[in-house]
Design an enzyme around this catalytic site. Sequence first.
Site, PDB file in Angstrom:
ATOM      1  N   ASP A 195       0.866  -1.234  -0.051  1.00 24.28           N
ATOM      2  CA  ASP A 195       0.002   0.056   0.003  1.00 24.28           C
ATOM      3  C   ASP A 195       0.836   1.366   0.020  1.00 24.28           C
ATOM      4  OD1 ASP A 195      -2.529   1.581   0.527  1.00 24.28           O
ATOM      5  OD2 ASP A 195      -1.573   1.831   2.437  1.00 24.28           O
ATOM      6  N   ASP A 206      -1.457  -0.745   6.056  1.00 24.22           N
ATOM      7  CA  ASP A 206      -1.449  -0.092   7.331  1.00 24.22           C
ATOM      8  C   ASP A 206      -2.893   0.257   7.902  1.00 24.22           C
ATOM      9  OD1 ASP A 206      -1.680   2.253   5.804  1.00 24.22           O
ATOM     10  OD2 ASP A 206      -1.324   3.424   7.673  1.00 24.22           O
TER      11      ASP A 206
END
Length: 612
Positions: free
Chosen positions: A316, A505
């Site tokens: 990500d 996250d």
Amino acid sequence: MTGKQRKNLIRIIVAVVLTVLAAIFAPDGWLGLLLYLLPYVVVGADIVFDAVTGIFRGRFLDEKFLMAVATIGAFAIGEYLEAVAVMLFFQVGELFESIAVGKSRRNIMALMNIRPDKASVLRQGEEFEVSPEEVKVGEKIVVRPGERIPLDGMVAEGTSSVDTSALTGESLPADISVGDKVISGTVNLSGVITVEVQSEYSESTVARVLELVQNASSKKARTENFITRFARVYTPCVVAGATLLAVVPPLVFSQDFGEWLHRGLVFLAVSCPCALVISVPLSFFGGIGRASKEGILIKGSGFMESLARTKQVVFDKTGTLTEGRFSVSQIHPVGIAEDELLRLAAFAESSSLHPIARSVVAAYDGEIDTTLITQMQEHSGRGVEALVKGQRIYAGNRDFIEKVAEMPRISATGTVVHVAKENEYLGYITLADSIKPHAKEAVAQLRALGVRKTVMLTGDREDTARRVGEELQIDEVYAQLLPEDKVAAVERMIPECSPLVFVGDGINDAPVLTRSDVGVAMGALGSDVAIEAADVVLMDDKLSKLPRAIDISRRTMAIVRQNIVFALGIKGLVLILGAFGIVGMWAAIFADVGVMILAILNAMRTLAQKSK
């Protein structure tokens, strides 16, 4: 430790004390047998019970069955101490494995935090608070600042900014006005808006995210425990071999039954897989412990095994490769000093709660005297204006500033705050989500470890994503993705290069963290949901810990393979020699207990691994 783990630890301690007392005071004969049976029952009764009930439940001849048969066989040939010790060590290994796998594994339903509890729906001119499931398509709902948007829809009235980070990973709030689409699960930051609902709750974005996590959990590829797989073949073979060794020679060749029964029991004693059932979990536990000391939480041996084999890592962007928060990167004044441009922008933005305004204020080192600021007004989604020492200062986007001052042509990219005083353009300030200090080094280290492909998936804009990808030398970049798009991308990649590691996250990463072969969460700043959905957590949020986790996993797997080859090699040799009567019980004890001790010592090397 959980209550069950504490209970098992107490059982182990009690059994150790009883075993020591039996070894010191137990006489020969039945009384000695009874004294050794007491600690055996304390620590091993559940194993024997599970072995018996497992047969009736279709788990015939698993490792618990072999443990039970081998230790009972040890009792049968008079090796009481060995029988108890083997069961003790087995339970210690089980306890270690349980602690390692169960650490920080809490309920994935923490994801329900993004689920809106209520919706303020307009019906016949009045406002009613109802459950989101009760709102129908076409109805209008009111969303106030600070509230989570409960349903997907289109803005019918008002302007505002929304925080979409929970779903898209985009750190920059999105400005919305009449006609713009909004998605459930995002947070309204400023103005009051009225939203016309376009889909029922069951089909909304937030509901799909929750469903993705649940479905992804069921599709998760789990590495089957090695000992269980091995025992499915090993256990029936050694049990059959011991039985044939004890029965066939006396019946077919009229050999002495007592002698061949003794050989069969020696065969069983040697075949006890304690060196494997203890050293293999301990090797993984040692590797997991070593990783924990370095701020890396690996939630089980299966994930360590997958980490060791991975050749593809998917990232990500926001909060993983980048800091996840904006900071001033450049100041471009026009006819004014840089410090003065930043000062005026900070004064104008000082009363705003918008994340961009907070970033501008944070970049200004001086003190902001609020008594000098009057008539501050925030224009939702556009900018702010304020009287600073009697002068009207404007700070905001291009459309906002163009209405008060003539602007030159500017080719700036990214997030830009333009500043004007009265009708005079003063320049602009660019903000960027800066790349994490260790990100570039981590990507380079992954390549050095043999990772063939790196990919970035993000909900951010295409130009921003490309800039980050090029700076970090990421092989492939995919931008403007929703959570379901990330899951679909990972599902396409897994058949091509498995096991696949995904690093994220945020809450929006939970479905893809769960779907990937190994999900890695950034622990310090990451969401609780991502941490629970992940299989590996980098507790200090440093991406450089990822290549270290892979390195530890590969070294651990090397030690595991050494123990397997060593244990099976020695046991195979003694099994053959014992079957021919060349060696007796002492060799069997070495092949069992001695090999077990050596394997454990080798396994403990995993705790001492150092960085290269």
